[in-house]
Design a protein around this motif. Structure first.
Motif, PDB file in Angstrom:
ATOM      1  N   ARG A 128      19.961  32.040   0.455  1.00  0.00           N
ATOM      2  CA  ARG A 128      19.249  32.172  -0.819  1.00  0.00           C
ATOM      3  C   ARG A 128      19.511  33.523  -1.466  1.00  0.00           C
ATOM      4  O   ARG A 128      19.676  33.603  -2.683  1.00  0.00           O
ATOM      5  CB  ARG A 128      17.750  31.922  -0.621  1.00  0.00           C
ATOM      6  CG  ARG A 128      17.474  30.441  -0.433  1.00  0.00           C
ATOM      7  CD  ARG A 128      16.057  30.091  -0.739  1.00  0.00           C
ATOM      8  NE  ARG A 128      15.201  30.480   0.369  1.00  0.00           N
ATOM      9  CZ  ARG A 128      14.052  31.114   0.230  1.00  0.00           C
ATOM     10  NH1 ARG A 128      13.613  31.445  -0.965  1.00  0.00           N
ATOM     11  NH2 ARG A 128      13.347  31.428   1.287  1.00  0.00           N
ATOM     12  N   ALA A 132      22.110  30.687  -3.441  1.00  0.00           N
ATOM     13  CA  ALA A 132      22.089  29.242  -3.220  1.00  0.00           C
ATOM     14  C   ALA A 132      20.695  28.684  -3.466  1.00  0.00           C
ATOM     15  O   ALA A 132      19.712  29.226  -2.960  1.00  0.00           O
ATOM     16  CB  ALA A 132      22.530  28.923  -1.792  1.00  0.00           C
ATOM     17  N   ASN A 133      20.600  27.603  -4.246  1.00  0.00           N
ATOM     18  CA  ASN A 133      19.297  26.967  -4.454  1.00  0.00           C
ATOM     19  C   ASN A 133      18.990  26.043  -3.275  1.00  0.00           C
ATOM     20  O   ASN A 133      19.809  25.869  -2.373  1.00  0.00           O
ATOM     21  CB  ASN A 133      19.263  26.218  -5.788  1.00  0.00           C
ATOM     22  CG  ASN A 133      20.343  25.150  -5.867  1.00  0.00           C
ATOM     23  OD1 ASN A 133      20.865  24.689  -4.837  1.00  0.00           O
ATOM     24  ND2 ASN A 133      20.697  24.749  -7.070  1.00  0.00           N
ATOM     25  N   ASN A 134      17.810  25.422  -3.305  1.00  0.00           N
ATOM     26  CA  ASN A 134      17.368  24.620  -2.156  1.00  0.00           C
ATOM     27  C   ASN A 134      18.360  23.536  -1.766  1.00  0.00           C
ATOM     28  O   ASN A 134      18.596  23.295  -0.588  1.00  0.00           O
ATOM     29  CB  ASN A 134      16.013  23.971  -2.465  1.00  0.00           C
ATOM     30  CG  ASN A 134      14.908  25.005  -2.464  1.00  0.00           C
ATOM     31  OD1 ASN A 134      15.074  26.088  -1.900  1.00  0.00           O
ATOM     32  ND2 ASN A 134      13.790  24.686  -3.094  1.00  0.00           N
ATOM     33  N   LYS A 136      21.648  23.378  -2.366  1.00  0.00           N
ATOM     34  CA  LYS A 136      22.867  23.941  -1.765  1.00  0.00           C
ATOM     35  C   LYS A 136      22.579  24.431  -0.341  1.00  0.00           C
ATOM     36  O   LYS A 136      23.388  24.226   0.562  1.00  0.00           O
ATOM     37  CB  LYS A 136      23.406  25.092  -2.630  1.00  0.00           C
ATOM     38  CG  LYS A 136      24.732  25.612  -2.108  1.00  0.00           C
ATOM     39  CD  LYS A 136      25.382  26.684  -2.977  1.00  0.00           C
ATOM     40  CE  LYS A 136      26.614  27.225  -2.271  1.00  0.00           C
ATOM     41  NZ  LYS A 136      27.226  28.376  -2.927  1.00  0.00           N
ATOM     42  N   VAL A 137      21.419  25.057  -0.155  1.00  0.00           N
ATOM     43  CA  VAL A 137      21.067  25.532   1.186  1.00  0.00           C
ATOM     44  C   VAL A 137      21.024  24.355   2.160  1.00  0.00           C
ATOM     45  O   VAL A 137      21.575  24.404   3.256  1.00  0.00           O
ATOM     46  CB  VAL A 137      19.705  26.275   1.187  1.00  0.00           C
ATOM     47  CG1 VAL A 137      19.259  26.583   2.607  1.00  0.00           C
ATOM     48  CG2 VAL A 137      19.807  27.566   0.379  1.00  0.00           C
TER      49      VAL A 137
END
Lengths: 236, 358
Positions: A128, A132-134, A136-137
């Motif tokens: 993050r 990276a957003n949720n 992508k994470v």
């Protein structure tokens, strides 16, 4: 011994088909539920947790009967499915796959959740900080790192499906070529007095299938561990 | 400028900050474990939400409890180097480095420059597990830089390394400091690292700021001695390398007041360095010493004489615009009849000179 009878061939392929479809149902839902149980906190989480584990603690026959009440042709959901989409689940191989999936579900969720719980949350935090957003994470860090658990869960679910008996026979009966999987066929033969050869032949087929699944899972697990960089000194 | 004015209330721990940090250079957060150093940078990065307050960089609010602003970590655009590196084990070094690359921003330094600067060229296709601790931290630094941050946060990047690896990594961090044009916040409990790298020092204790200011000043503040574990009273002198003589293995450092002689440095002529000479390593003589092995002798004027640790006094000695600190016994001061305004000679050996980053 070399040539298989039609009943054996049917039972073998049906078992494989039912197990594969049950995994196909289990996998996406199982990973989602495992993720929710591992990461989210919300009121009533214990209820979801309990519901997931229900098939593990209930007698399979009870699960099969509940499925019959819900999904049978006159069942609450089954009737609607039949009238709206002309889909019949009870007494078909689809029903057998669903029964297997329900029985295997808690095993899948437990394995995936264990794996998710063991992931270093710091890695997700690091992702993050790198923007990276949720979503992508989840797809670049969480899911790849939980693959060993996903594989273990899939193997457990597959094995559970291969051996599923009680819920299947209650929900979809024992119809040769449609719902008669290997355990059900074996049960049939054991009920006929006299020659034990057909039962023993089915037993051997079951063993081969189970061993095959074990070997495949081992190969897969090794590959994933290598990809995850869990083996020291590895270079590519 | 970085504003950090917030409080975090946790069970058994309160962090209460009212900081305005410079928007350039390296700011060190110093303090014992539990003083709130890591919590502070976690709040800056958005990984911890403060109970109340304001966090802003160059006037842009990242968190403001009054206005209900709380920018998500992934949108803050800060680079974060964690103590344990936190490399993604399933990705190669190269994939790790490029993870945070922004599609429409060219990072500075560029991808190629970063890889070269950190000496990562030959590791690119390896997995983190096969790297040493120091190499992993270099990848972690590169990864943080390539996401084009507006502020770099470093949480004790050397703490998990052994002494040899520390020495290996420190020059890379010094180099960064020279190249980057973004502020760095550096968490450490090692005063040696801080003297080497930092411009500004913030001393934290029990979740509060105890002292804040230029590193050189705070280190010379006698009140601070207990926090550093020893008296660090020193002269910090900015120098330029004038001449490297390989035959005699001597480097001459020019400063505002003369030339300092030291053992040869591995840096080109013209480089800026900062040197530190401990007060206890400087001696004072009334007459210009002759026939002595000491290479550094400067004619200085006594500016102040102030009491120091028990039995000692500290003299500030001025030459042009440079101040040397010398620690003498009270007896010496009496015997030599030293008084403010008097002209004396300050002496120190080349081996007493510690060369720091610039």
């Amino acid at each position: 011994m070399l040539t298989l009878t039609q009943i054996e061939i049917d039972a073998f392929y049906l078992t494989l088909k039912v197990a594969l479809f049950s995994i196909a149902i289990c996998l996406p839902i199982g990973v989602t539920v495992a993720f929710i149980l591992s990461r989210a906190s919300f009121p009533g989480k214990w209820l979801l947790d309990g519901l997931v584990h229900l098939p593990l603690v209930m007698p399979p026959v009870v699960v099969g009967y509940i499925l019959l009440i819900l999904l049978g042709k006159r069942g609450i959901i089954g009737e609607w499915l039949f009238q709206t989409f002309d889909i019949t689940i009870a007494f078909s191989w689809k029903g057998a796959a669903i029964a297997s999936a329900v029985m295997a579900f808690p095993l899948m969720v437990r394995a995936v959740r264990l794996s998710l719980d063991s992931i270093d949350k710091g890695l997700e935090a690091a992702a993050r900080t790198l923007g990276a957003n949720n979503i992508k994470v989840f797809f670049t860090i969480t899911l790849p790192l939980s693959l060993p658990g996903v594989i273990a869960g899939t193997i457990l679910a597959f094995a559970r499906s291969l051996g599923e008996f009680g819920a299947t026979i209650t929900f979809v009966s024992n119809i040769p070529g449609e719902t008669q999987t290997l355990p059900l066929a074996l049960y049939n033969f054991t009920q006929i007095p006299g020659d034990q050869t057909p039962a023993i032949r089915l037993l051997i087929i079951s063993l081969i299938l189970a061993f095959g699944a074990l070997i495949a899972s081992d190969v897969l697990a090794r590959r994933v561990n290598k990809r995850l960089g869990l083996n020291a000194g590895e270079r590519d | 400028m970085i504003e950090a004015k917030f409080n975090v209330d946790r069970e058994g721990f309160t962090l209460q900050l009212d900081l305005e940090l410079p928007g350039t250079g390296v700011t060190a957060l110093f303090g014992q474990s539990g003083s709130g150093k890591t919590t502070t940078i976690n709040v800056l990065s958005g990984l911890i939400k403060p109970n109340h307050g304001l966090v802003s960089i160059n006037g842009k609010a990242l968190f403001d409890s009054d206005k209900g602003i709380n920018v998500a970590t992934e949108k803050r655009g800060l680079g974060y180097v964690f103590q344990e590196g936190r490399l993604f084990p399933h990705l190669t070094v190269k994939e790790n480095l490029l993870y945070g690359l922004k599609p429409n921003i060219d990072p500075f330094p560029s991808q190629k420059e970063t890889i070269e600067l950190l000496g990562l060229t030959k590791f690119l296709h390896r997995k983190p597990v096969s790297l040493s601790g120091g190499e992993r931290q270099r990848v972690a630094i590169g990864r943080a830089l390539l996401c084009s941050p507006q502020l770099l946060l470093m949480d004790e990047p050397l703490a998990a390394l052994d002494a040899a690896r520390k020495q290996e990594l420190l020059p890379y961090i010094s180099k960064l400091k020279d190249i980057l044009n973004i502020p760095i916040i550096y968490v450490s409990h090692q005063i040696q690292e801080i003297m080497n790298l930092a411009d500004t020092l913030v001393l934290l204790e029990n979740g509060k700021v105890l002292e804040q200011g230029p590193v050189d000043k705070i280190i010379n503040n006698p009140k601070m001695t207990p926090y550093f574990g020893e008296n660090l009273k020193s002269s910090f002198i900015k120098c330029i390398i004038e001449n490297n003589d390989r035959n005699t293995s001597v480097t001459k450092l020019g400063f505002d007041g003369g030339l300092i002689t030291t053992t040869i440095l591995n840096k080109p002529v013209g480089s800026h360095v900062r040197v530190r000479i401990r007060a206890q390593d400087i001696a004072v003589s009334i007459e210009q010493p002759q026939d002595i092995s000491i290479a550094n002798i400067f004619e200085v004027k006594i500016k102040t004489i102030e009491p120091s640790e028990e039995g000692f006094v500290d003299l500030s000695l001025i030459v042009k615009n440079t101040i040397f600190w010398a620690r003498l016994t009270k007896t010496s001061v009496t015997t030599l009849k030293l008084t403010p305004g008097g002209v004396v000679y300050a002496l120190f050996k080349s081996t007493a000179i510690e060369v720091l980053g610039h």
